[in-house]
Motif scaffolding. Structure first.
Motif, PDB file in Angstrom:
ATOM      1  N   TYR A 104       3.862  -2.362  -0.605  1.00 25.76           N
ATOM      2  CA  TYR A 104       3.922  -3.011   0.707  1.00 25.76           C
ATOM      3  C   TYR A 104       4.540  -2.049   1.712  1.00 25.76           C
ATOM      4  O   TYR A 104       5.604  -1.465   1.450  1.00 25.76           O
ATOM      5  CB  TYR A 104       4.752  -4.292   0.649  1.00 25.76           C
ATOM      6  CG  TYR A 104       4.963  -4.953   1.990  1.00 25.76           C
ATOM      7  CD1 TYR A 104       3.941  -5.664   2.600  1.00 25.76           C
ATOM      8  CD2 TYR A 104       6.182  -4.838   2.648  1.00 25.76           C
ATOM      9  CE1 TYR A 104       4.132  -6.267   3.838  1.00 25.76           C
ATOM     10  CE2 TYR A 104       6.381  -5.440   3.889  1.00 25.76           C
ATOM     11  CZ  TYR A 104       5.338  -6.152   4.479  1.00 25.76           C
ATOM     12  OH  TYR A 104       5.531  -6.738   5.714  1.00 25.76           O
ATOM     13  N   LYS A 105       3.884  -1.875   2.845  1.00 22.91           N
ATOM     14  CA  LYS A 105       4.370  -0.967   3.884  1.00 22.91           C
ATOM     15  C   LYS A 105       5.322  -1.724   4.807  1.00 22.91           C
ATOM     16  O   LYS A 105       4.908  -2.516   5.642  1.00 22.91           O
ATOM     17  CB  LYS A 105       3.203  -0.367   4.666  1.00 22.91           C
ATOM     18  CG  LYS A 105       3.623   0.726   5.639  1.00 22.91           C
ATOM     19  CD  LYS A 105       2.434   1.520   6.130  1.00 22.91           C
ATOM     20  CE  LYS A 105       1.927   2.481   5.090  1.00 22.91           C
ATOM     21  NZ  LYS A 105       2.917   3.532   4.749  1.00 22.91           N
TER      22      LYS A 105
ATOM     23  N   TYR B 173      -4.872   1.449   2.260  1.00 25.87           N
ATOM     24  CA  TYR B 173      -3.460   1.134   2.442  1.00 25.87           C
ATOM     25  C   TYR B 173      -2.882   1.872   3.638  1.00 25.87           C
ATOM     26  O   TYR B 173      -2.989   3.099   3.745  1.00 25.87           O
ATOM     27  CB  TYR B 173      -2.689   1.519   1.175  1.00 25.87           C
ATOM     28  CG  TYR B 173      -1.206   1.268   1.232  1.00 25.87           C
ATOM     29  CD1 TYR B 173      -0.710  -0.025   1.321  1.00 25.87           C
ATOM     30  CD2 TYR B 173      -0.304   2.330   1.198  1.00 25.87           C
ATOM     31  CE1 TYR B 173       0.650  -0.265   1.363  1.00 25.87           C
ATOM     32  CE2 TYR B 173       1.064   2.098   1.236  1.00 25.87           C
ATOM     33  CZ  TYR B 173       1.537   0.796   1.319  1.00 25.87           C
ATOM     34  OH  TYR B 173       2.870   0.558   1.373  1.00 25.87           O
TER      35      TYR B 173
ATOM     36  N   ASN C  97       7.920   2.381   2.370  1.00 27.64           N
ATOM     37  CA  ASN C  97       7.129   1.553   1.464  1.00 27.64           C
ATOM     38  C   ASN C  97       8.008   0.930   0.381  1.00 27.64           C
ATOM     39  O   ASN C  97       8.913   1.585  -0.153  1.00 27.64           O
ATOM     40  CB  ASN C  97       6.060   2.403   0.776  1.00 27.64           C
ATOM     41  CG  ASN C  97       5.214   3.180   1.747  1.00 27.64           C
ATOM     42  OD1 ASN C  97       4.278   2.639   2.332  1.00 27.64           O
ATOM     43  ND2 ASN C  97       5.531   4.456   1.930  1.00 27.64           N
TER      44      ASN C  97
ATOM     45  N   ILE D 288      -0.813   1.204   7.908  1.00 26.09           N
ATOM     46  CA  ILE D 288      -0.373   0.344   8.993  1.00 26.09           C
ATOM     47  C   ILE D 288      -0.839   0.970  10.305  1.00 26.09           C
ATOM     48  O   ILE D 288      -0.913   2.194  10.435  1.00 26.09           O
ATOM     49  CB  ILE D 288       1.160   0.187   8.974  1.00 26.09           C
ATOM     50  CG1 ILE D 288       1.616  -0.934   9.903  1.00 26.09           C
ATOM     51  CG2 ILE D 288       1.862   1.483   9.299  1.00 26.09           C
ATOM     52  CD1 ILE D 288       3.095  -1.258   9.782  1.00 26.09           C
TER      53      ILE D 288
ATOM     54  N   ARG E  49      -1.654  -3.758   5.055  1.00 28.20           N
ATOM     55  CA  ARG E  49      -0.231  -3.434   4.923  1.00 28.20           C
ATOM     56  C   ARG E  49       0.240  -3.515   3.476  1.00 28.20           C
ATOM     57  O   ARG E  49       1.322  -3.029   3.143  1.00 28.20           O
ATOM     58  CB  ARG E  49       0.563  -4.396   5.794  1.00 28.20           C
ATOM     59  CG  ARG E  49       1.971  -3.937   6.098  1.00 28.20           C
ATOM     60  CD  ARG E  49       2.549  -4.700   7.256  1.00 28.20           C
ATOM     61  NE  ARG E  49       3.832  -4.169   7.672  1.00 28.20           N
ATOM     62  CZ  ARG E  49       4.405  -4.439   8.829  1.00 28.20           C
ATOM     63  NH1 ARG E  49       3.792  -5.249   9.694  1.00 28.20           N
ATOM     64  NH2 ARG E  49       5.577  -3.916   9.131  1.00 28.20           N
ATOM     65  N   TRP E  50      -0.553  -4.101   2.600  1.00 27.22           N
ATOM     66  CA  TRP E  50      -0.208  -4.200   1.192  1.00 27.22           C
ATOM     67  C   TRP E  50      -1.450  -3.950   0.359  1.00 27.22           C
ATOM     68  O   TRP E  50      -2.579  -4.106   0.836  1.00 27.22           O
ATOM     69  CB  TRP E  50       0.375  -5.579   0.860  1.00 27.22           C
ATOM     70  CG  TRP E  50      -0.653  -6.674   0.886  1.00 27.22           C
ATOM     71  CD1 TRP E  50      -1.167  -7.299   1.979  1.00 27.22           C
ATOM     72  CD2 TRP E  50      -1.323  -7.231  -0.246  1.00 27.22           C
ATOM     73  NE1 TRP E  50      -2.108  -8.223   1.619  1.00 27.22           N
ATOM     74  CE2 TRP E  50      -2.224  -8.199   0.247  1.00 27.22           C
ATOM     75  CE3 TRP E  50      -1.251  -7.003  -1.622  1.00 27.22           C
ATOM     76  CZ2 TRP E  50      -3.045  -8.943  -0.588  1.00 27.22           C
ATOM     77  CZ3 TRP E  50      -2.063  -7.748  -2.457  1.00 27.22           C
ATOM     78  CH2 TRP E  50      -2.939  -8.715  -1.937  1.00 27.22           C
TER      79      TRP E  50
ATOM     80  N   GLN F  15       6.084   2.209   9.252  1.00 29.09           N
ATOM     81  CA  GLN F  15       5.082   3.257   9.229  1.00 29.09           C
ATOM     82  C   GLN F  15       5.289   4.234   8.069  1.00 29.09           C
ATOM     83  O   GLN F  15       4.348   4.629   7.394  1.00 29.09           O
ATOM     84  CB  GLN F  15       5.090   4.038  10.546  1.00 29.09           C
ATOM     85  CG  GLN F  15       4.073   5.184  10.619  1.00 29.09           C
ATOM     86  CD  GLN F  15       2.643   4.681  10.588  1.00 29.09           C
ATOM     87  OE1 GLN F  15       2.203   3.912  11.440  1.00 29.09           O
ATOM     88  NE2 GLN F  15       1.895   5.102   9.580  1.00 29.09           N
TER      89      GLN F  15
END
Length: 229
Positions: free
Chosen positions: A163-164, A118, A170, A120, A129-130, A167
């Motif tokens: 989910y990001k 997990y 979340n 970015i 990203r998720w 940076q």
């Protein structure tokens, strides 16, 4: 209890795999945040419909991210619960009906395992990203109803998706079922209603939360320099 034991074994096995495998370090070591959502109850006066009387929940959390797959999370949660046996036609001795409303305060720690690495950026780490994740832990429940309070150990088991957004930012949604090793979440008066004495293991009190959360990361890790003169 068998299902709880299986869930714990699965989490430990996956977590050990993440620690021993090729999981990369996360860019930031910690995150902090909060969430709100719905709560539900299963117990002596509600044996089937978890959200027959939905309540509200609020939480604050602090997370240490060991790597991109594994994290340890401390959490404090406040949950409102209620129930009414007349909704289900439950027949108790002498034809009595019972209802309750209570607040539950939950303090504990959990291990989280992300299905994907997990993060970015840093594309060489193959981050996503998720990620869906599983969690399991232990904690203490303090319940308050009708001026009475009680304490008991608990076992939370959860599944969620994070989910990001950026940076350091979340978003998450998580469903958690918490087994309470005590029989007073629904109050002092709703206990042993069939005159069958309960115990720490043999009781029926569970509560759940469906939580939407936001967290912020901090504590950037020092990157190892491989400079050779």
């Amino acid at each position: 209890m068998k299902k709880a034991a299986i869930a714990i074994i699965m989490i430990i096995t996956l977590a050990m795999g993440a620690l021993q495998g090729n999981a990369q370090e996360a860019k930031y070591k910690f995150d902090i945040g909060g969430g709100i959502g719905l709560s539900g109850y299963l117990g002596d006066v509600n044996e089937s419909n978890l959200y027959k009387h939905p309540g509200i929940s609020a939480e604050a959390s602090f997370r240490y991210k060991a790597n991109t797959r594994l994290a340890i999370r401390g959490i404090f949660k406040a949950v409102s619960l209620s129930g009414n046996s007349s909704d289900f036609g439950i027949v108790f001795p002498e034809g009595k009906t019972y209802e309750f409303s209570s607040w539950v305060y939950d303090l504990g720690a959990r291990a989280e395992f992300n299905f994907f690495g997990y993060g970015i950026g840093e594309t060489y780490k193959r981050l996503k990203r998720w990620s869906p994740y599983l969690s399991v832990g232990a904690g203490v429940t303090m319940s308050s109803s009708d001026g009475n309070s009680s304490f008991a150990m608990n076992l939370p088991m959860g599944f969620g998706v994070k989910y990001k957004l950026r940076q350091r930012l979340n978003l998450g949604v998580e469903f958690t079922m918490t087994k309470v090793f005590g029989d007073k979440v629904d109050g002092e008066n709703i206990n042993d209603l069939y005159q069958i004495k309960s115990s720490m293991i043999k009781n029926s009190d569970w509560y759940s939360t469906l939580t939407f959360s936001i967290t912020y990361e901090f504590g950037e890790r020092c990157e190892t320099c491989h400079y050779v003169d």
